[in-house]
Design a protein around this motif. Structure first.
Motif, PDB file in Angstrom:
ATOM      1  N   PHE A 232       2.829 -22.032 -24.229  1.00  0.00           N
ATOM      2  CA  PHE A 232       1.659 -22.734 -24.745  1.00  0.00           C
ATOM      3  C   PHE A 232       0.552 -22.767 -23.698  1.00  0.00           C
ATOM      4  O   PHE A 232      -0.615 -22.547 -24.014  1.00  0.00           O
ATOM      5  CB  PHE A 232       2.048 -24.152 -25.180  1.00  0.00           C
ATOM      6  N   ALA A 233       0.910 -23.030 -22.446  1.00  0.00           N
ATOM      7  CA  ALA A 233      -0.082 -23.055 -21.367  1.00  0.00           C
ATOM      8  C   ALA A 233      -0.728 -21.693 -21.191  1.00  0.00           C
ATOM      9  O   ALA A 233      -1.948 -21.591 -20.992  1.00  0.00           O
ATOM     10  CB  ALA A 233       0.569 -23.518 -20.069  1.00  0.00           C
ATOM     11  N   SER A 234       0.066 -20.645 -21.307  1.00  0.00           N
ATOM     12  CA  SER A 234      -0.463 -19.286 -21.190  1.00  0.00           C
ATOM     13  C   SER A 234      -1.438 -18.982 -22.328  1.00  0.00           C
ATOM     14  O   SER A 234      -2.517 -18.420 -22.111  1.00  0.00           O
ATOM     15  CB  SER A 234       0.684 -18.280 -21.203  1.00  0.00           C
ATOM     16  N   ALA A 235      -1.041 -19.370 -23.543  1.00  0.00           N
ATOM     17  CA  ALA A 235      -1.926 -19.150 -24.691  1.00  0.00           C
ATOM     18  C   ALA A 235      -3.206 -19.962 -24.557  1.00  0.00           C
ATOM     19  O   ALA A 235      -4.300 -19.482 -24.863  1.00  0.00           O
ATOM     20  CB  ALA A 235      -1.200 -19.518 -25.986  1.00  0.00           C
ATOM     21  N   LEU A 236      -3.079 -21.174 -24.056  1.00  0.00           N
ATOM     22  CA  LEU A 236      -4.248 -22.031 -23.862  1.00  0.00           C
ATOM     23  C   LEU A 236      -5.178 -21.446 -22.802  1.00  0.00           C
ATOM     24  O   LEU A 236      -6.404 -21.435 -22.975  1.00  0.00           O
ATOM     25  CB  LEU A 236      -3.799 -23.434 -23.471  1.00  0.00           C
ATOM     26  N   ASP A 237      -4.610 -20.948 -21.711  1.00  0.00           N
ATOM     27  CA  ASP A 237      -5.424 -20.312 -20.667  1.00  0.00           C
ATOM     28  C   ASP A 237      -6.149 -19.095 -21.214  1.00  0.00           C
ATOM     29  O   ASP A 237      -7.334 -18.875 -20.926  1.00  0.00           O
ATOM     30  CB  ASP A 237      -4.560 -19.909 -19.476  1.00  0.00           C
ATOM     31  N   ASN A 238      -5.441 -18.307 -22.003  1.00  0.00           N
ATOM     32  CA  ASN A 238      -6.044 -17.124 -22.613  1.00  0.00           C
ATOM     33  C   ASN A 238      -7.185 -17.531 -23.546  1.00  0.00           C
ATOM     34  O   ASN A 238      -8.250 -16.898 -23.559  1.00  0.00           O
ATOM     35  CB  ASN A 238      -4.972 -16.336 -23.367  1.00  0.00           C
TER      36      ASN A 238
END
Length: 180
Positions: free
Chosen positions: A112-118
């Motif tokens: 989720f953090a990776s998707a949010l950063d993206n």
């Protein structure tokens, strides 16, 4: 660069697969409890018929009283063993389940953090403060979840310790009562 929608879809698919795994684990624990209960029921039934036959064969009241008195200790021992076996199954199931949930939660948080950063990288200019506030709120909610998980874990450990203590105390009390 990965599309945020694809990332979220992948996370949901992984979560569904994890749910299937958790359900399978829960069923395995349930099956163990059912098998234990069936075996215990069968043993109790067999022992009850054997005891009834012995009682009917008693020649005098003293023999009858001895048979009845001799039934208490083995029954207490078997009850204690049964409770310990149930506790063992529950402990094993909850430990495996907790480990799997914690691992999956950590994995989901990273995804989720990776998707949010993206998503933040591809957001229109000027929305940085909104994303920063959202990330702060997300971090706070994750910390709250971790605290709740730790408290739940402590509660389960306390309950298991109490159950173990109660079973031991009951077994000791029965042993003392049957020695008198």
């Amino acid at each position: 660069m990965t599309n945020p929608v694809d990332q979220f879809t992948a996370v949901h698919k992984a979560n569904l697969k994890a749910l299937q795994g958790f359900t399978t684990q829960a069923y395995a624990g349930f099956e163990k409890l059912v098998e234990l209960n069936l075996a215990a029921s069968k043993a109790v039934m067999d022992e009850s018929f054997s005891h009834a036959q012995a009682v009917m064969s008693a020649k005098d009241p003293q023999e009858l009283m001895a048979l009845q008195a001799g039934l208490v200790q083995p029954m207490a021992d078997k009850s204690t063993a049964y409770a310990q076996h149930v506790q063992s199954i529950l402990n094993g199931s909850s430990t495996e389940f907790t480990k799997a949930v914690e691992a999956k939660a950590a994995e989901a948080q990273k995804a989720f953090a990776s998707a949010l950063d993206n998503l933040a990288k591809n957001a229109p200019a000027g929305t940085e403060p909104a994303f920063a506030a959202f990330k702060t709120a997300l971090t706070a909610s994750q910390n709250a979840m971790e605290t709740a998980q730790n408290q739940a874990k402590k509660a389960v450990e306390t309950a298991q310790a109490s159950l173990s203590t109660a079973a031991t105390q009951a077994a000791d009390a029965i042993k003392k009562a049957t020695k008198v």
